[in-house]
Scaffold this motif. Structure first.
Motif, PDB file in Angstrom:
ATOM      1  N   MET A 186       0.832  -1.198   0.000  1.00 17.34           N
ATOM      2  CA  MET A 186       0.000   0.000   0.000  1.00 17.34           C
ATOM      3  C   MET A 186       0.865   1.245   0.000  1.00 17.34           C
ATOM      4  SD  MET A 186      -2.688   1.373   2.913  1.00 17.34           S
ATOM      5  CE  MET A 186      -3.851   0.043   2.737  1.00 17.34           C
ATOM      6  N   ARG A 187       0.376   2.281  -0.702  1.00 18.04           N
ATOM      7  CA  ARG A 187       1.024   3.586  -0.641  1.00 18.04           C
ATOM      8  C   ARG A 187       0.012   4.583  -0.083  1.00 18.04           C
ATOM      9  NH1 ARG A 187       4.825   7.149  -4.124  1.00 18.04           N
ATOM     10  NH2 ARG A 187       3.963   9.190  -3.642  1.00 18.04           N
ATOM     11  N   ILE A 188       0.460   5.400   0.881  1.00 19.08           N
ATOM     12  CA  ILE A 188      -0.399   6.444   1.437  1.00 19.08           C
ATOM     13  C   ILE A 188       0.295   7.786   1.243  1.00 19.08           C
ATOM     14  CG2 ILE A 188      -1.589   7.322   3.492  1.00 19.08           C
ATOM     15  CD1 ILE A 188      -1.531   4.545   4.682  1.00 19.08           C
ATOM     16  N   ASP A 189      -0.410   8.743   0.633  1.00 19.14           N
ATOM     17  CA  ASP A 189       0.075  10.117   0.534  1.00 19.14           C
ATOM     18  C   ASP A 189      -0.750  10.974   1.474  1.00 19.14           C
ATOM     19  OD1 ASP A 189       2.116  10.431  -1.820  1.00 19.14           O
ATOM     20  OD2 ASP A 189       0.599   9.002  -2.519  1.00 19.14           O
ATOM     21  N   ILE A 190      -0.068  11.750   2.308  1.00 17.07           N
ATOM     22  CA  ILE A 190      -0.769  12.608   3.260  1.00 17.07           C
ATOM     23  C   ILE A 190      -0.450  14.064   2.938  1.00 17.07           C
ATOM     24  CG2 ILE A 190      -1.112  13.178   5.691  1.00 17.07           C
ATOM     25  CD1 ILE A 190      -0.254  10.345   6.389  1.00 17.07           C
TER      26      ILE A 190
ATOM     27  N   VAL B 296       4.710   5.592   3.135  1.00 12.77           N
ATOM     28  CA  VAL B 296       3.948   6.789   3.502  1.00 12.77           C
ATOM     29  C   VAL B 296       4.722   8.025   3.050  1.00 12.77           C
ATOM     30  CG1 VAL B 296       2.782   8.033   5.370  1.00 12.77           C
ATOM     31  CG2 VAL B 296       3.076   5.549   5.524  1.00 12.77           C
ATOM     32  N   HIS B 297       4.049   8.911   2.321  1.00 12.60           N
ATOM     33  CA  HIS B 297       4.685  10.138   1.826  1.00 12.60           C
ATOM     34  C   HIS B 297       3.921  11.351   2.337  1.00 12.60           C
ATOM     35  CE1 HIS B 297       7.210   7.930  -1.105  1.00 12.60           C
ATOM     36  NE2 HIS B 297       6.204   7.071  -1.028  1.00 12.60           N
ATOM     37  N   PHE B 298       4.657  12.344   2.821  1.00  8.56           N
ATOM     38  CA  PHE B 298       4.033  13.555   3.365  1.00  8.56           C
ATOM     39  C   PHE B 298       4.237  14.713   2.388  1.00  8.56           C
ATOM     40  CE2 PHE B 298       5.329  10.829   6.817  1.00  8.56           C
ATOM     41  CZ  PHE B 298       4.168  10.758   7.566  1.00  8.56           C
ATOM     42  N   HIS B 299       3.212  15.521   2.223  1.00  9.17           N
ATOM     43  CA  HIS B 299       3.289  16.671   1.327  1.00  9.17           C
ATOM     44  C   HIS B 299       2.821  17.902   2.085  1.00  9.17           C
ATOM     45  CE1 HIS B 299       3.678  13.674  -1.895  1.00  9.17           C
ATOM     46  NE2 HIS B 299       2.736  13.019  -1.225  1.00  9.17           N
ATOM     47  N   GLY B 300       3.716  18.878   2.254  1.00  6.98           N
ATOM     48  CA  GLY B 300       3.377  20.097   2.988  1.00  6.98           C
ATOM     49  C   GLY B 300       2.707  21.094   2.058  1.00  6.98           C
TER      50      GLY B 300
ATOM     51  N   GLU C  60       0.212  11.121 -11.201  1.00  2.00           N
ATOM     52  CA  GLU C  60       1.235  10.085 -11.062  1.00  2.00           C
ATOM     53  C   GLU C  60       0.655   8.695 -10.831  1.00  2.00           C
ATOM     54  OE1 GLU C  60       4.340  11.360  -8.302  1.00  2.00           O
ATOM     55  OE2 GLU C  60       3.996  13.388  -9.084  1.00  2.00           O
ATOM     56  N   ARG C  61      -0.523   8.639 -10.216  1.00  2.00           N
ATOM     57  CA  ARG C  61      -1.129   7.317  -9.971  1.00  2.00           C
ATOM     58  C   ARG C  61      -2.629   7.459  -9.753  1.00  2.00           C
ATOM     59  NH1 ARG C  61       1.431   9.284  -6.101  1.00  2.00           N
ATOM     60  NH2 ARG C  61       3.404   8.528  -6.895  1.00  2.00           N
ATOM     61  N   ASP C  62      -3.314   6.311  -9.865  1.00  2.00           N
ATOM     62  CA  ASP C  62      -4.751   6.287  -9.575  1.00  2.00           C
ATOM     63  C   ASP C  62      -4.947   6.012  -8.097  1.00  2.00           C
ATOM     64  OD1 ASP C  62      -5.675   6.732 -12.133  1.00  2.00           O
ATOM     65  OD2 ASP C  62      -5.583   4.596 -12.672  1.00  2.00           O
ATOM     66  N   TYR C  63      -5.699   6.842  -7.419  1.00  2.00           N
ATOM     67  CA  TYR C  63      -5.986   6.600  -6.011  1.00  2.00           C
ATOM     68  C   TYR C  63      -7.303   5.853  -5.850  1.00  2.00           C
ATOM     69  CZ  TYR C  63      -2.036   9.482  -4.834  1.00  2.00           C
ATOM     70  OH  TYR C  63      -0.754   9.959  -4.705  1.00  2.00           O
ATOM     71  N   ASP C  64      -7.304   4.872  -4.949  1.00  2.00           N
ATOM     72  CA  ASP C  64      -8.539   4.136  -4.661  1.00  2.00           C
ATOM     73  C   ASP C  64      -9.522   5.025  -3.919  1.00  2.00           C
ATOM     74  OD1 ASP C  64      -7.748   1.428  -5.581  1.00  2.00           O
ATOM     75  OD2 ASP C  64      -6.159   1.748  -4.107  1.00  2.00           O
ATOM     76  N   GLU C  65      -8.982   5.841  -2.996  1.00  2.00           N
ATOM     77  CA  GLU C  65      -9.837   6.799  -2.286  1.00  2.00           C
ATOM     78  C   GLU C  65      -9.034   8.080  -2.051  1.00  2.00           C
ATOM     79  OE1 GLU C  65     -12.980   6.441  -1.615  1.00  2.00           O
ATOM     80  OE2 GLU C  65     -13.398   4.320  -1.205  1.00  2.00           O
ATOM     81  N   ILE C  66      -9.731   9.202  -2.126  1.00  4.34           N
ATOM     82  CA  ILE C  66      -9.158  10.492  -1.736  1.00  4.34           C
ATOM     83  C   ILE C  66      -9.971  10.947  -0.534  1.00  4.34           C
ATOM     84  CG2 ILE C  66      -8.589  12.834  -2.456  1.00  4.34           C
ATOM     85  CD1 ILE C  66      -8.393  11.778  -5.301  1.00  4.34           C
TER      86      ILE C  66
ATOM     87  N   LYS D 107      -6.787  -1.608   0.139  1.00  5.32           N
ATOM     88  CA  LYS D 107      -6.545  -0.730  -1.022  1.00  5.32           C
ATOM     89  C   LYS D 107      -5.048  -0.615  -1.320  1.00  5.32           C
ATOM     90  CE  LYS D 107     -10.943   0.447  -1.036  1.00  5.32           C
ATOM     91  NZ  LYS D 107     -11.853  -0.231  -1.971  1.00  5.32           N
ATOM     92  N   SER D 108      -4.737  -0.133  -2.518  1.00  3.66           N
ATOM     93  CA  SER D 108      -3.331   0.017  -2.927  1.00  3.66           C
ATOM     94  C   SER D 108      -2.823   1.440  -2.771  1.00  3.66           C
ATOM     95  CB  SER D 108      -3.157  -0.375  -4.389  1.00  3.66           C
ATOM     96  OG  SER D 108      -3.704  -1.642  -4.613  1.00  3.66           O
ATOM     97  N   ASN D 109      -3.663   2.427  -3.080  1.00  2.00           N
ATOM     98  CA  ASN D 109      -3.232   3.828  -3.044  1.00  2.00           C
ATOM     99  C   ASN D 109      -4.279   4.694  -2.346  1.00  2.00           C
ATOM    100  OD1 ASN D 109      -0.671   3.993  -4.684  1.00  2.00           O
ATOM    101  ND2 ASN D 109      -2.019   2.983  -6.160  1.00  2.00           N
ATOM    102  N   LEU D 110      -3.883   5.284  -1.239  1.00  4.02           N
ATOM    103  CA  LEU D 110      -4.780   6.184  -0.520  1.00  4.02           C
ATOM    104  C   LEU D 110      -4.159   7.577  -0.485  1.00  4.02           C
ATOM    105  CD1 LEU D 110      -5.767   3.999   2.598  1.00  4.02           C
ATOM    106  CD2 LEU D 110      -7.042   4.300   0.451  1.00  4.02           C
ATOM    107  N   LEU D 111      -5.003   8.571  -0.697  1.00  2.00           N
ATOM    108  CA  LEU D 111      -4.574   9.968  -0.585  1.00  2.00           C
ATOM    109  C   LEU D 111      -5.398  10.582   0.542  1.00  2.00           C
ATOM    110  CD1 LEU D 111      -3.173  12.545  -1.521  1.00  2.00           C
ATOM    111  CD2 LEU D 111      -4.571  12.510  -3.573  1.00  2.00           C
ATOM    112  N   ILE D 112      -4.726  11.154   1.522  1.00  3.83           N
ATOM    113  CA  ILE D 112      -5.429  11.717   2.678  1.00  3.83           C
ATOM    114  C   ILE D 112      -5.125  13.209   2.779  1.00  3.83           C
ATOM    115  CG2 ILE D 112      -5.770  11.610   5.178  1.00  3.83           C
ATOM    116  CD1 ILE D 112      -4.757   8.737   5.119  1.00  3.83           C
ATOM    117  N   LEU D 113      -6.188  14.017   2.788  1.00  4.66           N
ATOM    118  CA  LEU D 113      -6.063  15.464   2.965  1.00  4.66           C
ATOM    119  C   LEU D 113      -6.521  15.815   4.375  1.00  4.66           C
ATOM    120  CD1 LEU D 113      -5.777  18.426   1.855  1.00  4.66           C
ATOM    121  CD2 LEU D 113      -8.156  18.213   1.080  1.00  4.66           C
TER     122      LEU D 113
END
Ligand code: 6GU
Length: 226
Positions: free
Chosen positions: A1-5, A33-37, A77-83, A104-110
Motif C-alpha cells: 500500500m502507498r499512502i500520501d498525506i 507513507v509520503h508527506f506533502h506540505g 502520477e497514480r490512480d488513487y482508490d480513495e481520496i 486498497k493500494s493507493n490512498l490519498l489523505i487530505l
C-alpha cells in the motif's frame, strides 16, 4: 500500500510513523507513507495558503489553489482508490471502514486545519470523508495518524501474530475480554481459574461470554448495531 498525506504541518504527523508497528510495517515494505506540505504549493513566497471566509465569520479557510495543485499533481502520477478528507463533519471511523481501506493500494489523505478547506475542494476531489469521533481537534493531522494506524495494522503481514488483529475489540462488534498475565495472584487479587485450566474450548467460551458482558455494560449500542 502507498499512502500520501497532504497537510499544512507534515512535522506534526511524522512521529507516529517512526515508531513501533507503523515503523515496522514500512521497514517490511508493507506500506509506503509520503508527506506533502501544503506550504510548498503556496501562492506566494510568504507561504500563503489560507484566507478569510466569504460571508464573514471567525477562522481562516484553506484556499483552493494550493490544494488543487498538490492533489492534481499526485493524481497524475497514480490512480488513487480513495481520496479522503479528515474532518469532524463526516461519518465516524469504525473498524469496518478500516478493514475496507486496508485492502486498497493507493490512498490519498487530505487533512484540514483552521475552519477547514474551501468546499469546492471537497466537491471536486474527495471520494470519502472521515471523522474520528464527536469532538473537535485543532487540525486533521492527528486524526489522519489515527486512521493510518487503524488501517496499516490490518494489512496482512504487518502484525507478527496474524491472529491478533482478529481478536481485537470491534473486529466482531464486541469489546475485547479482560486479559491477565503473571503472577496468578497479586495482593489477594486472583486471575479467573478458568484461564489457568488449560481447557482451551472452555477458555474461548469464557472469553466470548466476558466480551458480551463487557459490551452490554459499556457499549450496548454495538449489540443492536447490525
Ligand atoms: Cl478528522 N478533524 C478535526 N479537526 N477534528 C476532529 C476530527 C477530524 N475527527 C474528530 N474530530
Amino acid at each position: 500500500m502507498r499512502i500520501d498525506i497532504v497537510t499544512v504541518s507534515p512535522e506534526l504527523i511524522r512521529s507516529p510513523f517512526e515508531h513501533s508497528i507503523l515503523k515496522r510495517a514500512q521497514d517490511k515494505g508493507k506500506v509506503e507513507v509520503h508527506f506533502h506540505g501544503l506550504r510548498d504549493y503556496a501562492l506566494n513566497r510568504y507561504g500563503k495558503i489560507d484566507d478569510y471566509q466569504f460571508g464573514g465569520g471567525a477562522g481562516m479557510v484553506l484556499m483552493i489553489e494550493p490544494i488543487d495543485k498538490c492533489l492534481s499533481g499526485l493524481m497524475q502520477e497514480r490512480d488513487y482508490d480513495e481520496i479522503i478528507y479528515m474532518t469532524p463533519d463526516a461519518p465516524t471511523l469504525d473498524q469496518r471502514t478500516a478493514n475496507i481501506l486496508s485492502d486498497k493500494s493507493n490512498l490519498l489523505i487530505l487533512t484540514g486545519h483552521y475552519k477547514g478547506v474551501d468546499q469546492r475542494i471537497r466537491d471536486k476531489f474527495i471520494t470519502k470523508e472521515i471523522s474520528i469521533g464527536d469532538y473537535v481537534l485543532s487540525g486533521g493531522e492527528l486524526a489522519a495518524a489515527v486512521l493510518c494506524d487503524a488501517v496499516i495494522r490490518l494489512i496482512p503481514g504487518v502484525l507478527g501474530d496474524e491472529t491478533s488483529a482478529l481478536t481485537d475489540s470491534f473486529q466482531d462488534n464486541l469489546l475485547a475480554p479482560p486479559v491477565f498475565t503473571r503472577p496468578a495472584e497479586y495482593d489477594g487479587m486472583k486471575v479467573p481459574d478458568i484461564l489457568l485450566s488449560g481447557n482451551f474450548p472452555k477458555i474461548e467460551e469464557w472469553r466470548h461470554d466476558a466480551a458480551i458482558e463487557r459490551t452490554k455494560l459499556i457499549r450496548p449500542d454495538l449489540l443492536n448495531d447490525e
